[in-house]
Motif scaffolding. Sequence first.
Motif, PDB file in Angstrom:
ATOM      1  N   TRP A 153       0.828  -1.215   0.000  1.00 16.95           N
ATOM      2  CA  TRP A 153       0.000   0.000   0.000  1.00 16.95           C
ATOM      3  C   TRP A 153       0.861   1.264   0.000  1.00 16.95           C
ATOM      4  CZ3 TRP A 153      -4.324  -1.150   4.202  1.00 16.95           C
ATOM      5  CH2 TRP A 153      -5.134  -2.206   3.729  1.00 16.95           C
ATOM      6  N   THR A 154       1.948   1.244   0.781  1.00  9.46           N
ATOM      7  CA  THR A 154       2.796   2.439   0.848  1.00  9.46           C
ATOM      8  C   THR A 154       3.610   2.584  -0.448  1.00  9.46           C
ATOM      9  OG1 THR A 154       4.402   1.128   2.114  1.00  9.46           O
ATOM     10  CG2 THR A 154       2.938   2.595   3.364  1.00  9.46           C
ATOM     11  N   LEU A 155       4.099   1.466  -0.975  1.00 12.54           N
ATOM     12  CA  LEU A 155       4.816   1.523  -2.257  1.00 12.54           C
ATOM     13  C   LEU A 155       3.884   2.069  -3.343  1.00 12.54           C
ATOM     14  CD1 LEU A 155       6.970  -1.435  -3.702  1.00 12.54           C
ATOM     15  CD2 LEU A 155       5.950   0.341  -5.072  1.00 12.54           C
ATOM     16  N   ALA A 156       2.632   1.679  -3.305  1.00 11.95           N
ATOM     17  CA  ALA A 156       1.658   2.162  -4.291  1.00 11.95           C
ATOM     18  C   ALA A 156       1.446   3.672  -4.158  1.00 11.95           C
ATOM     19  CB  ALA A 156       0.340   1.421  -4.140  1.00 11.95           C
ATOM     20  N   GLY A 157       1.475   4.191  -2.946  1.00 12.92           N
ATOM     21  CA  GLY A 157       1.353   5.640  -2.745  1.00 12.92           C
ATOM     22  C   GLY A 157       2.540   6.350  -3.381  1.00 12.92           C
ATOM     23  N   SER A 158       3.721   5.823  -3.129  1.00  8.32           N
ATOM     24  CA  SER A 158       4.939   6.392  -3.704  1.00  8.32           C
ATOM     25  C   SER A 158       4.896   6.309  -5.227  1.00  8.32           C
ATOM     26  CB  SER A 158       6.143   5.640  -3.112  1.00  8.32           C
ATOM     27  OG  SER A 158       7.219   5.586  -3.995  1.00  8.32           O
ATOM     28  N   ALA A 159       4.493   5.153  -5.756  1.00  8.37           N
ATOM     29  CA  ALA A 159       4.423   4.958  -7.211  1.00  8.37           C
ATOM     30  C   ALA A 159       3.407   5.914  -7.840  1.00  8.37           C
ATOM     31  CB  ALA A 159       4.059   3.510  -7.525  1.00  8.37           C
ATOM     32  N   ALA A 160       2.252   6.061  -7.200  1.00 12.15           N
ATOM     33  CA  ALA A 160       1.202   6.915  -7.771  1.00 12.15           C
ATOM     34  C   ALA A 160       1.673   8.366  -7.862  1.00 12.15           C
ATOM     35  CB  ALA A 160      -0.071   6.812  -6.941  1.00 12.15           C
ATOM     36  N   ILE A 161       2.328   8.857  -6.823  1.00  7.94           N
ATOM     37  CA  ILE A 161       2.832  10.248  -6.859  1.00  7.94           C
ATOM     38  C   ILE A 161       3.811  10.416  -8.023  1.00  7.94           C
ATOM     39  CG2 ILE A 161       4.180  12.018  -5.629  1.00  7.94           C
ATOM     40  CD1 ILE A 161       1.991  11.616  -3.783  1.00  7.94           C
ATOM     41  N   GLN A 162       4.730   9.465  -8.165  1.00  4.67           N
ATOM     42  CA  GLN A 162       5.725   9.582  -9.242  1.00  4.67           C
ATOM     43  C   GLN A 162       5.064   9.467 -10.609  1.00  4.67           C
ATOM     44  OE1 GLN A 162       9.534   7.737  -6.749  1.00  4.67           O
ATOM     45  NE2 GLN A 162       9.333   7.205  -8.900  1.00  4.67           N
ATOM     46  N   GLU A 163       4.139   8.505 -10.756  1.00  2.00           N
ATOM     47  CA  GLU A 163       3.507   8.300 -12.063  1.00  2.00           C
ATOM     48  C   GLU A 163       2.606   9.469 -12.453  1.00  2.00           C
ATOM     49  OE1 GLU A 163       4.075   5.665 -14.310  1.00  2.00           O
ATOM     50  OE2 GLU A 163       5.772   5.433 -12.940  1.00  2.00           O
ATOM     51  N   LEU A 164       2.101  10.203 -11.476  1.00  2.00           N
ATOM     52  CA  LEU A 164       1.220  11.343 -11.778  1.00  2.00           C
ATOM     53  C   LEU A 164       2.020  12.642 -11.932  1.00  2.00           C
ATOM     54  CD1 LEU A 164      -1.796  10.533  -9.386  1.00  2.00           C
ATOM     55  CD2 LEU A 164      -1.612  10.040 -11.829  1.00  2.00           C
ATOM     56  N   GLY A 165       3.327  12.506 -12.071  1.00  2.00           N
ATOM     57  CA  GLY A 165       4.142  13.684 -12.354  1.00  2.00           C
ATOM     58  C   GLY A 165       4.687  14.401 -11.138  1.00  2.00           C
ATOM     59  N   GLY A 166       4.571  13.766  -9.976  1.00  2.00           N
ATOM     60  CA  GLY A 166       5.067  14.380  -8.745  1.00  2.00           C
ATOM     61  C   GLY A 166       6.535  14.093  -8.516  1.00  2.00           C
ATOM     62  N   PRO A 167       7.019  14.489  -7.342  1.00  2.09           N
ATOM     63  CA  PRO A 167       8.430  14.270  -7.016  1.00  2.09           C
ATOM     64  C   PRO A 167       8.724  12.792  -6.780  1.00  2.09           C
ATOM     65  CG  PRO A 167       7.252  15.069  -5.087  1.00  2.09           C
ATOM     66  CD  PRO A 167       6.281  15.131  -6.234  1.00  2.09           C
ATOM     67  N   VAL A 168       9.987  12.448  -6.822  1.00  5.79           N
ATOM     68  CA  VAL A 168      10.418  11.109  -6.420  1.00  5.79           C
ATOM     69  C   VAL A 168      10.110  10.925  -4.932  1.00  5.79           C
ATOM     70  CG1 VAL A 168      12.524   9.787  -5.958  1.00  5.79           C
ATOM     71  CG2 VAL A 168      12.169  10.828  -8.203  1.00  5.79           C
ATOM     72  N   ILE A 169       9.552   9.762  -4.593  1.00  6.73           N
ATOM     73  CA  ILE A 169       9.259   9.444  -3.192  1.00  6.73           C
ATOM     74  C   ILE A 169      10.085   8.217  -2.799  1.00  6.73           C
ATOM     75  CG2 ILE A 169       7.464   8.881  -1.494  1.00  6.73           C
ATOM     76  CD1 ILE A 169       6.864  11.570  -2.805  1.00  6.73           C
ATOM     77  N   PRO A 170      11.292   8.440  -2.267  1.00  7.10           N
ATOM     78  CA  PRO A 170      12.115   7.293  -1.868  1.00  7.10           C
ATOM     79  C   PRO A 170      11.351   6.427  -0.857  1.00  7.10           C
ATOM     80  CG  PRO A 170      13.401   9.308  -1.817  1.00  7.10           C
ATOM     81  CD  PRO A 170      11.968   9.716  -1.992  1.00  7.10           C
ATOM     82  N   TRP A 171      11.561   5.111  -0.946  1.00  4.75           N
ATOM     83  CA  TRP A 171      10.735   4.176  -0.171  1.00  4.75           C
ATOM     84  C   TRP A 171      11.592   3.002   0.271  1.00  4.75           C
ATOM     85  CZ3 TRP A 171       9.671  -0.988  -0.842  1.00  4.75           C
ATOM     86  CH2 TRP A 171       8.556  -1.508  -0.152  1.00  4.75           C
ATOM     87  N   ARG A 172      11.266   2.442   1.402  1.00  5.84           N
ATOM     88  CA  ARG A 172      11.955   1.204   1.807  1.00  5.84           C
ATOM     89  C   ARG A 172      10.973   0.205   2.397  1.00  5.84           C
ATOM     90  NH1 ARG A 172      15.019   2.810   7.424  1.00  5.84           N
ATOM     91  NH2 ARG A 172      13.818   4.708   7.831  1.00  5.84           N
ATOM     92  N   PRO A 173      11.259  -1.081   2.251  1.00  2.00           N
ATOM     93  CA  PRO A 173      10.394  -2.122   2.797  1.00  2.00           C
ATOM     94  C   PRO A 173      10.687  -2.349   4.275  1.00  2.00           C
ATOM     95  CG  PRO A 173      12.233  -3.136   1.653  1.00  2.00           C
ATOM     96  CD  PRO A 173      12.400  -1.638   1.509  1.00  2.00           C
ATOM     97  N   GLY A 174       9.864  -3.147   4.910  1.00  2.00           N
ATOM     98  CA  GLY A 174      10.115  -3.501   6.315  1.00  2.00           C
ATOM     99  C   GLY A 174       8.858  -3.568   7.159  1.00  2.00           C
ATOM    100  N   ARG A 175       7.697  -3.395   6.512  1.00  2.00           N
ATOM    101  CA  ARG A 175       6.447  -3.427   7.272  1.00  2.00           C
ATOM    102  C   ARG A 175       5.892  -4.855   7.321  1.00  2.00           C
ATOM    103  NH1 ARG A 175       7.194   0.383   4.022  1.00  2.00           N
ATOM    104  NH2 ARG A 175       7.073   2.596   4.550  1.00  2.00           N
TER     105      ARG A 175
END
Length: 287
Positions: A104-126
């Motif tokens: 879910w969090t990776l999808a939030g990061s991906a959606a922002i980037q795909e919609l033309g927003g800034p890069v959202i660095p992300w890491r796993p661990g949940r």
Amino acid sequence: YLNGESKPFAPTQQDYQKVYDEIAARLANETDYDDGSYGPVLVRLAWHASGTYDKETGTGGSNGATMRFAPESDHGANAGLKQARDFLEPVKAKFPWITYSDLWTLAGSAAIQELGGPVIPWRPGRADKDVAGCTPDGRLPDAAKDHSHIRDIFGRMGFDDREMVALIGAHALGRAHTDRSGYEGPWNFSPTVFTNEFFRLLVEEKWNKRKWNGPAQFTDKSTGTLMMLPADMALVKDKGFKPHVERYAKDSDVFFKEFSDVYVKLLELGVPFQSKPEDRFVFKTSE
Ligand code: DDH
């Protein structure tokens, strides 16, 4: 093991990039929804999964993905987010090793980037939790309320004024739905592109109370087709918030930078990472 091999599967950045790419491909293909993209509702899913965090008790946050279960799935604030969760089910089926909380969090990061927003660095661990991890109702903001409510809710997560304003800039994306929140309309004319338009319009447009039978909301004088929530208008009424609204309205680069930092922080609230912040992945955006 989940991948059918004899060694435990330890996913690498490349494996997570494949998950990102699958989400991006689904976003590009599934355009028969709302304004043509599931992106905005994915951003909201990641936010509502994370925004339950309480810094005093360490409860809530994205670690757990407890919105899969009632009562949390039925909390009024989460109305409509089943669309986002269902959108991600085929991704989970293809990559069963990822936890829902990471997905879910990776999808939030991906959606922002795909919609033309800034890069959202992300890491796993949940890690996912069961129904006992559900958070109590009332931890997410109420759109009918004012600046003091915003400070209470986001203060509980550990954010300052500047960070609160930056986060709410996500209202560049998507719209309100009468059958979800009761409110209606998009905040700007390009609801599937991440921009600083929310702030520019908040400052430059004249906003009048909408005359209708629905909950109190505001509409733009120029076209009467856009909307602001009472909680959005609170950002220009409050002395602590307004300077940041003005900064972001003027400078899109500054907004993108500060939004990225605070959205990363939001998605990581309460997560017991083994990794370090410098280990975050930067995903490649699709062409
Ligand atoms: Fe929001 N939001 N939000 N919001 N939000 C709604 C939609 C979307 C509030 C209320 C609403 C954030 C903060 C606040 C997104 C992202 C973020 C709707 C309409 C309401 C109501 C829901 C519907 O009818 O479908 C309030 C109040 C606050 C507050 O801070 C006081 C934050 C911090 C974010 C974020 O992502 C960081 C997005 C995206 C949407 C559009 C969803 C969609 O389906 O489109």
